[in-house]
Design a protein around this motif. Structure first.
Motif, PDB file in Angstrom:
ATOM      1  N   LEU A  34       0.828  -1.205   0.000  1.00 59.65           N
ATOM      2  CA  LEU A  34       0.000   0.000   0.000  1.00 59.65           C
ATOM      3  C   LEU A  34       0.863   1.255   0.000  1.00 59.65           C
ATOM      4  O   LEU A  34       0.601   2.206  -0.733  1.00 59.65           O
ATOM      5  N   HIS A  35       1.935   1.248   0.843  1.00 56.19           N
ATOM      6  CA  HIS A  35       2.840   2.405   0.842  1.00 56.19           C
ATOM      7  C   HIS A  35       3.486   2.581  -0.530  1.00 56.19           C
ATOM      8  O   HIS A  35       3.636   3.709  -1.024  1.00 56.19           O
ATOM      9  N   HIS A  36       3.875   1.458  -1.141  1.00 59.92           N
ATOM     10  CA  HIS A  36       4.491   1.510  -2.472  1.00 59.92           C
ATOM     11  C   HIS A  36       3.506   2.070  -3.501  1.00 59.92           C
ATOM     12  O   HIS A  36       3.864   2.939  -4.318  1.00 59.92           O
ATOM     13  N   SER A  37       2.246   1.625  -3.459  1.00 60.77           N
ATOM     14  CA  SER A  37       1.256   2.092  -4.432  1.00 60.77           C
ATOM     15  C   SER A  37       0.914   3.564  -4.228  1.00 60.77           C
ATOM     16  O   SER A  37       0.748   4.314  -5.198  1.00 60.77           O
ATOM     17  N   ARG A  38       0.805   3.989  -2.974  1.00 62.49           N
ATOM     18  CA  ARG A  38       0.557   5.417  -2.701  1.00 62.49           C
ATOM     19  C   ARG A  38       1.721   6.271  -3.209  1.00 62.49           C
ATOM     20  O   ARG A  38       1.519   7.351  -3.772  1.00 62.49           O
ATOM     21  N   GLU A  39       2.914   5.770  -2.977  1.00 59.36           N
ATOM     22  CA  GLU A  39       4.098   6.504  -3.421  1.00 59.36           C
ATOM     23  C   GLU A  39       4.137   6.593  -4.943  1.00 59.36           C
ATOM     24  O   GLU A  39       4.405   7.661  -5.521  1.00 59.36           O
ATOM     25  N   VAL A  40       3.845   5.488  -5.622  1.00 52.40           N
ATOM     26  CA  VAL A  40       3.821   5.495  -7.086  1.00 52.40           C
ATOM     27  C   VAL A  40       2.730   6.433  -7.597  1.00 52.40           C
ATOM     28  O   VAL A  40       2.919   7.157  -8.582  1.00 52.40           O
ATOM     29  N   ALA A  41       1.577   6.454  -6.927  1.00 55.83           N
ATOM     30  CA  ALA A  41       0.492   7.345  -7.348  1.00 55.83           C
ATOM     31  C   ALA A  41       0.917   8.809  -7.262  1.00 55.83           C
ATOM     32  O   ALA A  41       0.673   9.602  -8.180  1.00 55.83           O
ATOM     33  N   ASN A  42       1.574   9.184  -6.164  1.00 59.01           N
ATOM     34  CA  ASN A  42       2.036  10.568  -6.027  1.00 59.01           C
ATOM     35  C   ASN A  42       3.127  10.891  -7.045  1.00 59.01           C
ATOM     36  O   ASN A  42       3.159  11.990  -7.616  1.00 59.01           O
TER      37      ASN A  42
END
Length: 520
Positions: free
Chosen positions: A337-345
Protein backbone atom coordinates in the motif's frame (compact mmCIF):
# COMPACT_ATOMS: atom_id res chain seq x y z
CA UNK A 1 -141.12 44.02 35.61
CA UNK A 2 -138.06 45.89 36.88
CA UNK A 3 -135.74 43.07 35.77
CA UNK A 4 -137.10 43.25 32.28
CA UNK A 5 -136.62 46.99 32.28
CA UNK A 6 -133.05 46.60 33.47
CA UNK A 7 -132.38 43.99 30.84
CA UNK A 8 -133.87 46.30 28.25
CA UNK A 9 -131.61 49.14 29.40
CA UNK A 10 -128.64 46.84 29.28
CA UNK A 11 -129.39 45.63 25.80
CA UNK A 12 -129.95 49.18 24.66
CA UNK A 13 -126.63 50.24 26.14
CA UNK A 14 -124.90 47.35 24.42
CA UNK A 15 -126.45 48.25 21.11
CA UNK A 16 -125.41 51.85 21.54
CA UNK A 17 -121.88 50.78 22.50
CA UNK A 18 -121.61 48.50 19.53
CA UNK A 19 -122.76 51.29 17.22
CA UNK A 20 -120.29 53.72 18.77
CA UNK A 21 -117.49 51.07 18.52
CA UNK A 22 -118.21 50.43 14.88
CA UNK A 23 -118.19 54.10 14.18
CA UNK A 24 -114.88 54.60 15.96
CA UNK A 25 -113.35 51.50 14.35
CA UNK A 26 -114.35 52.63 10.86
CA UNK A 27 -112.81 56.02 11.55
CA UNK A 28 -109.58 54.43 12.81
CA UNK A 29 -109.39 52.16 9.78
CA UNK A 30 -109.88 55.11 7.46
CA UNK A 31 -107.07 56.97 9.22
CA UNK A 32 -104.74 53.95 8.97
CA UNK A 33 -105.64 53.46 5.31
CA UNK A 34 -104.91 57.06 4.50
CA UNK A 35 -101.62 56.85 6.47
CA UNK A 36 -100.63 53.68 4.61
CA UNK A 37 -101.42 55.26 1.26
CA UNK A 38 -99.39 58.30 2.19
CA UNK A 39 -96.47 56.09 3.28
CA UNK A 40 -96.73 54.03 0.09
CA UNK A 41 -96.65 57.18 -2.01
CA UNK A 42 -93.59 58.36 -0.04
CA UNK A 43 -91.81 55.04 -0.58
CA UNK A 44 -92.66 55.17 -4.27
CA UNK A 45 -91.25 58.66 -4.54
CA UNK A 46 -88.08 57.64 -2.69
CA UNK A 47 -87.71 54.54 -4.92
CA UNK A 48 -88.21 56.67 -8.02
CA UNK A 49 -85.61 59.13 -6.73
CA UNK A 50 -83.10 56.32 -5.93
CA UNK A 51 -83.69 54.73 -9.32
CA UNK A 52 -83.06 58.05 -10.98
CA UNK A 53 -79.78 58.51 -9.06
CA UNK A 54 -78.69 54.91 -9.81
CA UNK A 55 -79.56 55.41 -13.45
CA UNK A 56 -77.45 58.55 -13.61
CA UNK A 57 -74.51 56.73 -11.87
CA UNK A 58 -74.67 53.84 -14.30
CA UNK A 59 -74.79 56.20 -17.23
CA UNK A 60 -71.74 58.06 -15.87
CA UNK A 61 -69.85 54.77 -15.35
CA UNK A 62 -70.77 53.63 -18.86
CA UNK A 63 -69.57 56.94 -20.29
CA UNK A 64 -66.28 56.67 -18.35
CA UNK A 65 -65.76 53.07 -19.48
CA UNK A 66 -66.47 54.07 -23.05
CA UNK A 67 -64.00 56.92 -22.86
CA UNK A 68 -61.35 54.60 -21.32
CA UNK A 69 -61.84 51.96 -24.00
CA UNK A 70 -61.78 54.65 -26.65
CA UNK A 71 -58.48 55.98 -25.26
CA UNK A 72 -56.95 52.48 -25.12
CA UNK A 73 -58.09 51.78 -28.65
CA UNK A 74 -56.61 55.03 -29.87
CA UNK A 75 -53.37 54.23 -28.04
CA UNK A 76 -53.18 50.77 -29.67
CA UNK A 77 -53.96 52.29 -33.05
CA UNK A 78 -51.23 54.88 -32.53
CA UNK A 79 -48.74 52.17 -31.46
CA UNK A 80 -49.54 50.10 -34.52
CA UNK A 81 -49.24 53.13 -36.71
CA UNK A 82 -45.85 53.90 -35.17
CA UNK A 83 -44.74 50.31 -35.71
CA UNK A 84 -45.93 50.43 -39.32
CA UNK A 85 -44.09 53.70 -39.82
CA UNK A 86 -40.92 52.24 -38.33
CA UNK A 87 -41.15 49.20 -40.57
CA UNK A 88 -41.75 51.43 -43.57
CA UNK A 89 -38.70 53.52 -42.65
CA UNK A 90 -36.61 50.36 -42.16
CA UNK A 91 -37.75 49.00 -45.51
CA UNK A 92 -36.95 52.32 -47.14
CA UNK A 93 -33.47 52.31 -45.56
CA UNK A 94 -32.85 48.72 -46.67
CA UNK A 95 -34.09 49.61 -50.12
CA UNK A 96 -31.73 52.58 -50.25
CA UNK A 97 -28.85 50.41 -49.01
CA UNK A 98 -29.67 47.73 -51.57
CA UNK A 99 -29.80 50.31 -54.35
CA UNK A 100 -26.46 51.66 -53.21
CA UNK A 101 -24.95 48.16 -53.17
CA UNK A 102 -26.33 47.52 -56.65
CA UNK A 103 -24.76 50.75 -57.83
CA UNK A 104 -21.43 49.80 -56.19
CA UNK A 105 -21.62 46.33 -57.72
CA UNK A 106 -22.26 47.77 -61.18
CA UNK A 107 -19.41 50.20 -60.71
CA UNK A 108 -17.01 47.44 -59.54
CA UNK A 109 -18.16 45.22 -62.37
CA UNK A 110 -17.32 47.99 -64.80
CA UNK A 111 -13.93 48.45 -63.12
CA UNK A 112 -13.26 44.70 -63.31
CA UNK A 113 -14.14 44.67 -66.98
CA UNK A 114 -11.73 47.53 -67.55
CA UNK A 115 -9.01 45.75 -65.53
CA UNK A 116 -9.69 42.54 -67.43
CA UNK A 117 -9.24 44.32 -70.72
CA UNK A 118 -6.03 45.94 -69.48
CA UNK A 119 -4.77 42.60 -68.18
CA UNK A 120 -5.50 40.94 -71.50
CA UNK A 121 -3.52 43.64 -73.27
CA UNK A 122 -0.65 43.28 -70.75
CA UNK A 123 -0.69 39.49 -71.13
CA UNK A 124 -0.54 39.81 -74.85
CA UNK A 125 2.42 42.16 -74.55
CA UNK A 126 4.10 39.84 -72.02
CA UNK A 127 3.69 36.86 -74.35
CA UNK A 128 5.29 38.79 -77.14
CA UNK A 129 8.18 39.80 -74.85
CA UNK A 130 8.54 36.19 -73.59
CA UNK A 131 8.77 34.97 -77.18
CA UNK A 132 11.49 37.50 -77.81
CA UNK A 133 13.29 36.42 -74.59
CA UNK A 134 13.04 32.74 -75.56
CA UNK A 135 14.53 33.47 -78.94
CA UNK A 136 17.43 35.38 -77.34
CA UNK A 137 17.86 32.60 -74.67
CA UNK A 138 18.02 29.90 -77.32
CA UNK A 139 20.65 31.87 -79.16
CA UNK A 140 22.74 32.22 -75.97
CA UNK A 141 22.32 28.49 -75.13
CA UNK A 142 23.52 27.52 -78.60
CA UNK A 143 26.53 29.80 -78.18
CA UNK A 144 27.30 28.27 -74.71
CA UNK A 145 26.93 24.69 -76.03
CA UNK A 146 29.32 25.56 -78.86
CA UNK A 147 31.87 27.01 -76.38
CA UNK A 148 31.55 24.30 -73.61
CA UNK A 149 31.06 21.25 -75.79
CA UNK A 150 28.06 20.12 -73.58
CA UNK A 151 24.37 20.25 -74.27
CA UNK A 152 22.11 22.26 -71.98
CA UNK A 153 20.44 19.09 -70.60
CA UNK A 154 23.78 17.49 -69.75
CA UNK A 155 25.04 20.65 -68.02
CA UNK A 156 21.81 20.91 -66.02
CA UNK A 157 21.97 17.26 -64.87
CA UNK A 158 25.60 17.65 -63.86
CA UNK A 159 24.78 20.77 -61.83
CA UNK A 160 21.82 19.05 -60.16
CA UNK A 161 23.94 16.03 -59.12
CA UNK A 162 26.59 18.28 -57.61
CA UNK A 163 23.96 20.23 -55.68
CA UNK A 164 22.32 16.99 -54.44
CA UNK A 165 25.66 15.66 -53.17
CA UNK A 166 26.45 18.89 -51.32
CA UNK A 167 22.90 19.11 -49.89
CA UNK A 168 23.02 15.49 -48.71
CA UNK A 169 26.31 16.02 -46.91
CA UNK A 170 25.10 19.20 -45.25
CA UNK A 171 21.80 17.53 -44.28
CA UNK A 172 23.57 14.57 -42.64
CA UNK A 173 25.73 16.94 -40.61
CA UNK A 174 22.70 18.96 -39.49
CA UNK A 175 20.65 15.84 -38.69
CA UNK A 176 23.45 14.45 -36.52
CA UNK A 177 23.81 17.76 -34.67
CA UNK A 178 20.03 18.01 -34.17
CA UNK A 179 19.77 14.42 -32.92
CA UNK A 180 22.69 14.87 -30.49
CA UNK A 181 21.22 18.11 -29.20
CA UNK A 182 17.76 16.52 -28.84
CA UNK A 183 19.20 13.57 -26.91
CA UNK A 184 21.13 15.86 -24.59
CA UNK A 185 18.10 18.08 -24.01
CA UNK A 186 15.78 15.10 -23.54
CA UNK A 187 18.12 13.49 -21.00
CA UNK A 188 18.43 16.75 -19.07
CA UNK A 189 14.66 17.29 -19.03
CA UNK A 190 13.96 13.68 -18.08
CA UNK A 191 16.47 13.81 -15.22
CA UNK A 192 15.05 17.14 -14.09
CA UNK A 193 11.48 15.81 -14.03
CA UNK A 194 12.50 12.60 -12.22
CA UNK A 195 14.53 14.51 -9.61
CA UNK A 196 11.71 17.00 -9.02
CA UNK A 197 9.23 14.15 -8.70
CA UNK A 198 11.36 12.32 -6.13
CA UNK A 199 12.09 15.49 -4.16
CA UNK A 200 8.43 16.53 -4.01
CA UNK A 201 7.27 13.17 -2.67
CA UNK A 202 8.51 12.20 0.78
CA UNK A 203 7.40 8.82 2.13
CA UNK A 204 8.57 6.50 4.83
CA UNK A 205 10.44 3.33 4.00
CA UNK A 206 8.89 0.57 6.12
CA UNK A 207 10.12 -3.03 6.04
CA UNK A 208 7.62 -5.84 6.63
CA UNK A 209 8.68 -9.01 8.43
CA UNK A 210 7.37 -12.53 8.18
CA UNK A 211 6.93 -12.76 11.95
CA UNK A 212 5.05 -10.72 14.55
CA UNK A 213 5.82 -10.53 18.25
CA UNK A 214 2.93 -10.54 20.73
CA UNK A 215 3.93 -9.10 24.09
CA UNK A 216 2.36 -10.38 27.29
CA UNK A 217 2.53 -9.05 30.83
CA UNK A 218 3.91 -12.19 32.48
CA UNK A 219 4.97 -15.71 31.60
CA UNK A 220 1.98 -17.10 33.54
CA UNK A 221 -0.29 -16.18 30.64
CA UNK A 222 1.76 -18.44 28.32
CA UNK A 223 0.42 -21.53 30.09
CA UNK A 224 -3.16 -20.34 29.71
CA UNK A 225 -2.58 -19.66 26.00
CA UNK A 226 -1.07 -23.11 25.48
CA UNK A 227 -3.92 -24.79 27.38
CA UNK A 228 -4.21 -28.35 28.63
CA UNK A 229 -2.04 -30.58 26.45
CA UNK A 230 -1.70 -27.68 24.00
CA UNK A 231 -5.35 -27.69 22.90
CA UNK A 232 -5.71 -23.89 22.99
CA UNK A 233 -2.67 -23.21 20.86
CA UNK A 234 -3.70 -25.94 18.38
CA UNK A 235 -7.19 -24.41 18.12
CA UNK A 236 -5.68 -20.97 17.56
CA UNK A 237 -3.32 -22.26 14.86
CA UNK A 238 -6.15 -24.14 13.15
CA UNK A 239 -8.44 -21.11 13.20
CA UNK A 240 -5.86 -18.56 11.98
CA UNK A 241 -3.42 -20.61 9.87
CA UNK A 242 -0.48 -19.05 11.73
CA UNK A 243 2.31 -20.89 13.51
CA UNK A 244 2.48 -19.78 17.15
CA UNK A 245 5.92 -20.20 18.72
CA UNK A 246 6.05 -20.21 22.50
CA UNK A 247 9.70 -20.47 23.58
CA UNK A 248 11.90 -19.15 26.36
CA UNK A 249 11.64 -15.55 25.13
CA UNK A 250 10.49 -13.63 28.19
CA UNK A 251 7.06 -12.05 28.03
CA UNK A 252 6.68 -12.59 24.27
CA UNK A 253 5.01 -15.02 21.86
CA UNK A 254 6.11 -15.19 18.21
CA UNK A 255 3.53 -15.39 15.43
CA UNK A 256 5.05 -16.77 12.22
CA UNK A 257 3.39 -16.79 8.80
CA UNK A 258 3.85 -15.43 5.29
CA UNK A 259 0.37 -13.85 5.15
CA UNK A 260 0.27 -10.51 7.03
CA UNK A 261 -3.53 -10.61 7.20
CA UNK A 262 -3.49 -13.91 9.05
CA UNK A 263 -0.74 -12.68 11.38
CA UNK A 264 -2.75 -9.56 12.20
CA UNK A 265 -5.89 -11.65 12.85
CA UNK A 266 -3.91 -13.93 15.17
CA UNK A 267 -2.35 -10.96 17.01
CA UNK A 268 -5.68 -9.18 17.56
CA UNK A 269 -7.40 -12.43 18.56
CA UNK A 270 -4.68 -13.18 21.13
CA UNK A 271 -4.97 -9.65 22.50
CA UNK A 272 -8.75 -10.06 22.92
CA UNK A 273 -8.41 -13.48 24.51
CA UNK A 274 -5.77 -12.33 26.99
CA UNK A 275 -7.78 -9.20 27.85
CA UNK A 276 -10.99 -11.22 28.31
CA UNK A 277 -9.30 -13.99 30.27
CA UNK A 278 -11.55 -16.77 28.92
CA UNK A 279 -9.29 -18.93 26.76
CA UNK A 280 -10.70 -22.21 25.45
CA UNK A 281 -11.25 -23.68 21.94
CA UNK A 282 -14.86 -22.55 21.55
CA UNK A 283 -14.02 -19.04 22.71
CA UNK A 284 -10.98 -18.98 20.44
CA UNK A 285 -13.07 -19.82 17.35
CA UNK A 286 -15.61 -17.13 18.29
CA UNK A 287 -12.95 -14.44 18.83
CA UNK A 288 -11.13 -15.36 15.60
CA UNK A 289 -14.38 -15.09 13.60
CA UNK A 290 -15.12 -11.66 15.12
CA UNK A 291 -11.54 -10.53 14.46
CA UNK A 292 -11.76 -11.62 10.81
CA UNK A 293 -14.92 -9.53 10.44
CA UNK A 294 -13.17 -6.60 12.11
CA UNK A 295 -10.16 -6.93 9.78
CA UNK A 296 -12.44 -7.01 6.72
CA UNK A 297 -14.16 -3.81 7.90
CA UNK A 298 -10.78 -2.27 8.61
CA UNK A 299 -9.57 -3.23 5.11
CA UNK A 300 -12.53 -1.40 3.54
CA UNK A 301 -11.93 1.59 5.81
CA UNK A 302 -8.23 1.69 4.86
CA UNK A 303 -9.15 1.56 1.16
CA UNK A 304 -11.70 4.36 1.52
CA UNK A 305 -9.28 6.50 3.53
CA UNK A 306 -6.57 5.94 0.91
CA UNK A 307 -8.71 7.00 -2.06
CA UNK A 308 -9.95 10.03 -0.08
CA UNK A 309 -6.38 11.06 0.79
CA UNK A 310 -5.34 10.73 -2.86
CA UNK A 311 -8.55 12.50 -4.05
CA UNK A 312 -9.52 9.62 -6.34
CA UNK A 313 -13.26 9.46 -7.01
CA UNK A 314 -15.63 6.93 -8.55
CA UNK A 315 -13.58 3.84 -7.73
CA UNK A 316 -15.52 0.55 -7.66
CA UNK A 317 -16.16 -0.74 -4.10
CA UNK A 318 -14.37 -4.02 -4.87
CA UNK A 319 -11.29 -2.11 -6.06
CA UNK A 320 -11.45 -0.02 -2.87
CA UNK A 321 -11.44 -3.26 -0.84
CA UNK A 322 -8.44 -4.51 -2.81
CA UNK A 323 -6.61 -1.26 -2.14
CA UNK A 324 -7.24 -1.82 1.57
CA UNK A 325 -5.89 -5.38 1.32
CA UNK A 326 -2.62 -3.92 0.01
CA UNK A 327 -1.95 -2.78 3.57
CA UNK A 328 -1.34 -6.42 4.48
CA UNK A 329 0.77 -7.34 1.43
CA UNK A 330 4.45 -6.74 0.80
CA UNK A 331 6.86 -6.97 -2.13
CA UNK A 332 10.52 -7.60 -1.32
CA UNK A 333 9.71 -6.42 2.20
CA UNK A 334 8.16 -3.15 0.95
CA UNK A 335 4.58 -2.58 2.07
CA UNK A 336 2.42 -2.77 -1.04
CA UNK A 337 0.00 0.00 0.00
CA UNK A 338 2.84 2.41 0.84
CA UNK A 339 4.49 1.51 -2.47
CA UNK A 340 1.26 2.09 -4.43
CA UNK A 341 0.56 5.42 -2.70
CA UNK A 342 4.10 6.50 -3.42
CA UNK A 343 3.82 5.49 -7.09
CA UNK A 344 0.49 7.34 -7.35
CA UNK A 345 2.04 10.57 -6.03
CA UNK A 346 5.08 10.13 -8.28
CA UNK A 347 2.83 9.63 -11.31
CA UNK A 348 0.68 12.67 -10.54
CA UNK A 349 3.76 14.89 -10.21
CA UNK A 350 5.44 13.55 -13.34
CA UNK A 351 2.24 13.76 -15.40
CA UNK A 352 1.74 17.38 -14.32
CA UNK A 353 5.30 18.22 -15.38
CA UNK A 354 4.67 16.62 -18.77
CA UNK A 355 1.29 18.31 -19.27
CA UNK A 356 -0.73 15.08 -19.05
CA UNK A 357 -3.82 14.12 -17.02
CA UNK A 358 -2.46 13.96 -13.45
CA UNK A 359 -5.69 12.51 -11.99
CA UNK A 360 -5.71 9.58 -14.40
CA UNK A 361 -1.98 8.99 -13.82
CA UNK A 362 -2.51 9.00 -10.03
CA UNK A 363 -5.39 6.52 -10.39
CA UNK A 364 -3.29 4.18 -12.55
CA UNK A 365 -0.36 4.48 -10.12
CA UNK A 366 -2.53 3.42 -7.17
CA UNK A 367 -3.97 0.43 -9.06
CA UNK A 368 -0.81 -0.72 -10.90
CA UNK A 369 -0.07 -3.58 -8.43
CA UNK A 370 -3.72 -4.52 -7.77
CA UNK A 371 -3.00 -7.92 -9.37
CA UNK A 372 -0.84 -8.91 -6.38
CA UNK A 373 -3.81 -8.81 -3.98
CA UNK A 374 -6.17 -11.61 -5.22
CA UNK A 375 -5.29 -15.16 -4.25
CA UNK A 376 -6.82 -16.78 -7.32
CA UNK A 377 -5.28 -17.12 -10.83
CA UNK A 378 -1.69 -17.39 -9.49
CA UNK A 379 -0.45 -18.61 -12.89
CA UNK A 380 -1.07 -15.17 -14.46
CA UNK A 381 1.49 -12.34 -14.08
CA UNK A 382 0.24 -9.78 -11.62
CA UNK A 383 0.28 -7.03 -14.28
CA UNK A 384 -2.06 -8.99 -16.57
CA UNK A 385 -4.29 -10.00 -13.66
CA UNK A 386 -4.47 -6.37 -12.50
CA UNK A 387 -5.38 -5.24 -16.01
CA UNK A 388 -8.18 -7.81 -16.17
CA UNK A 389 -9.54 -6.66 -12.80
CA UNK A 390 -9.47 -3.02 -13.93
CA UNK A 391 -11.30 -3.94 -17.14
CA UNK A 392 -13.84 -5.95 -15.13
CA UNK A 393 -14.66 -2.95 -12.95
CA UNK A 394 -14.98 -0.54 -15.91
CA UNK A 395 -11.77 1.46 -15.52
CA UNK A 396 -10.56 3.70 -18.36
CA UNK A 397 -8.75 1.82 -21.20
CA UNK A 398 -5.62 3.96 -20.71
CA UNK A 399 -5.49 2.97 -17.03
CA UNK A 400 -5.94 -0.71 -17.94
CA UNK A 401 -3.12 -0.48 -20.49
CA UNK A 402 -0.84 1.24 -17.97
CA UNK A 403 -1.46 -1.52 -15.40
CA UNK A 404 -0.87 -4.33 -17.89
CA UNK A 405 2.21 -2.73 -19.49
CA UNK A 406 4.18 -1.61 -16.43
CA UNK A 407 6.31 -4.80 -16.67
CA UNK A 408 6.19 -4.91 -20.52
CA UNK A 409 3.67 -7.75 -20.49
CA UNK A 410 1.70 -5.99 -23.23
CA UNK A 411 2.43 -3.17 -25.65
CA UNK A 412 2.08 0.39 -24.34
CA UNK A 413 -0.64 2.34 -26.13
CA UNK A 414 -0.93 5.36 -23.81
CA UNK A 415 1.37 8.17 -22.68
CA UNK A 416 0.55 7.28 -19.07
CA UNK A 417 1.95 3.72 -19.38
CA UNK A 418 5.68 4.64 -19.46
CA UNK A 419 5.12 7.05 -16.56
CA UNK A 420 3.69 4.21 -14.43
CA UNK A 421 6.62 1.98 -15.35
CA UNK A 422 9.19 4.67 -14.50
CA UNK A 423 7.56 5.63 -11.19
CA UNK A 424 7.25 1.96 -10.18
CA UNK A 425 10.99 1.56 -10.75
CA UNK A 426 11.74 4.78 -8.81
CA UNK A 427 9.72 3.65 -5.81
CA UNK A 428 11.19 0.14 -5.76
CA UNK A 429 14.79 1.23 -6.35
CA UNK A 430 15.00 3.74 -3.51
CA UNK A 431 17.60 2.80 -0.88
CA UNK A 432 15.86 1.15 2.05
CA UNK A 433 12.57 0.64 0.25
CA UNK A 434 13.03 -3.08 -0.34
CA UNK A 435 15.05 -5.67 1.44
CA UNK A 436 16.83 -8.80 0.40
CA UNK A 437 19.73 -10.70 1.92
CA UNK A 438 22.81 -9.11 0.36
CA UNK A 439 24.77 -12.33 -0.13
CA UNK A 440 21.92 -14.17 -1.83
CA UNK A 441 21.06 -11.09 -3.87
CA UNK A 442 24.61 -10.69 -5.21
CA UNK A 443 24.90 -14.42 -5.81
CA UNK A 444 21.65 -14.47 -7.79
CA UNK A 445 22.77 -11.57 -9.98
CA UNK A 446 26.16 -13.19 -10.66
CA UNK A 447 24.49 -16.49 -11.57
CA UNK A 448 22.15 -14.60 -13.88
CA UNK A 449 25.05 -12.94 -15.72
CA UNK A 450 27.14 -16.12 -15.85
CA UNK A 451 24.22 -18.08 -17.31
CA UNK A 452 24.00 -15.64 -20.24
CA UNK A 453 27.81 -15.51 -20.67
CA UNK A 454 27.90 -19.27 -21.17
CA UNK A 455 26.40 -18.86 -24.67
CA UNK A 456 28.81 -18.49 -27.62
CA UNK A 457 28.85 -15.08 -29.22
CA UNK A 458 27.86 -13.27 -26.00
CA UNK A 459 30.24 -10.39 -25.35
CA UNK A 460 28.93 -8.80 -22.13
CA UNK A 461 25.99 -9.20 -19.75
CA UNK A 462 24.45 -6.77 -17.27
CA UNK A 463 21.87 -7.56 -14.60
CA UNK A 464 20.04 -4.28 -13.89
CA UNK A 465 16.94 -3.01 -12.05
CA UNK A 466 17.61 -5.19 -9.01
CA UNK A 467 17.78 -8.28 -11.19
CA UNK A 468 14.51 -7.62 -13.00
CA UNK A 469 16.21 -7.12 -16.36
CA UNK A 470 19.14 -8.91 -18.00
CA UNK A 471 20.83 -7.16 -20.90
CA UNK A 472 22.96 -9.33 -23.15
CA UNK A 473 25.39 -7.70 -25.61
CA UNK A 474 26.35 -10.06 -28.46
CA UNK A 475 28.96 -9.90 -31.21
CA UNK A 476 27.33 -8.71 -34.42
CA UNK A 477 29.73 -10.77 -36.56
CA UNK A 478 28.75 -14.06 -34.93
CA UNK A 479 25.08 -13.52 -34.07
CA UNK A 480 22.45 -12.49 -36.63
CA UNK A 481 19.16 -10.73 -35.89
CA UNK A 482 17.21 -13.99 -36.14
CA UNK A 483 19.72 -15.75 -33.85
CA UNK A 484 19.42 -12.87 -31.35
CA UNK A 485 15.68 -13.51 -30.99
CA UNK A 486 16.28 -17.23 -30.49
CA UNK A 487 19.03 -16.46 -27.96
CA UNK A 488 16.68 -14.25 -25.89
CA UNK A 489 14.03 -16.98 -25.83
CA UNK A 490 16.61 -19.68 -24.93
CA UNK A 491 18.10 -17.62 -22.07
CA UNK A 492 14.65 -16.82 -20.62
CA UNK A 493 13.69 -20.53 -20.75
CA UNK A 494 16.89 -21.54 -18.92
CA UNK A 495 16.30 -18.89 -16.26
CA UNK A 496 12.78 -20.24 -15.67
CA UNK A 497 13.95 -23.84 -15.34
CA UNK A 498 17.31 -23.43 -13.53
CA UNK A 499 16.95 -20.41 -11.25
CA UNK A 500 14.76 -19.29 -8.36
CA UNK A 501 13.81 -15.61 -8.43
CA UNK A 502 10.93 -13.34 -7.39
CA UNK A 503 8.66 -11.69 -9.92
CA UNK A 504 9.82 -11.79 -13.54
CA UNK A 505 13.04 -11.10 -15.43
CA UNK A 506 13.17 -9.29 -18.76
CA UNK A 507 15.86 -10.59 -21.13
CA UNK A 508 17.09 -8.05 -23.72
CA UNK A 509 19.60 -9.14 -26.38
CA UNK A 510 21.44 -6.19 -27.94
CA UNK A 511 23.14 -6.56 -31.31
CA UNK A 512 24.60 -3.49 -32.92
CA UNK A 513 27.00 -2.60 -35.72
CA UNK A 514 29.17 0.49 -35.35
CA UNK A 515 30.87 2.30 -38.21
CA UNK A 516 33.60 4.66 -37.01
CA UNK A 517 35.50 7.14 -39.15
CA UNK A 518 37.91 9.95 -38.27
CA UNK A 519 38.26 13.28 -40.07
CA UNK A 520 41.95 14.35 -40.13
Amino acid sequence: MEIITIVGYILAGIAIGVAIGRYMLSGLLKKQESAAQAKAKKILKEAEHSAEILKKDRMLEAKEKFLQLKAEHEQQVNAKNNEVNQRENSIKQKEQSLNQKIENYNRKEQELDNQKNNLAKQTELALKKQEEVDVIKNQHVKQLETIAGLSAEEAKNQLIENMKSDARSQAMIHVKDIVDEAKLTANKEAKKIVIQTIQRTATEAAIENSVSVFHIESDEIKGRIIGREGRNIRALEAATGIEIIVDDTPEAIILSGFDPVRREIARLALHRLVTDGRIHPARIEEIVAKTKKQIEDEIVEIGERTVIDLQIHGLHPELIRMVGRMRYRSSYGQNLLHHSREVANFCATMASELGLDSKMAKRAGLLHDIGKVPDDNPELPHAILGMQLAEKYKEHPEICNAIGAHHDEIEMTSMISPIIQACDAISGARPGARREVVESYIKRLKELEELALSYPGVEKTFAIQAGRELRVVVESERITDAQAELLAADISNRIQTEMTYPGQIKVTVIRETRSVSYAK
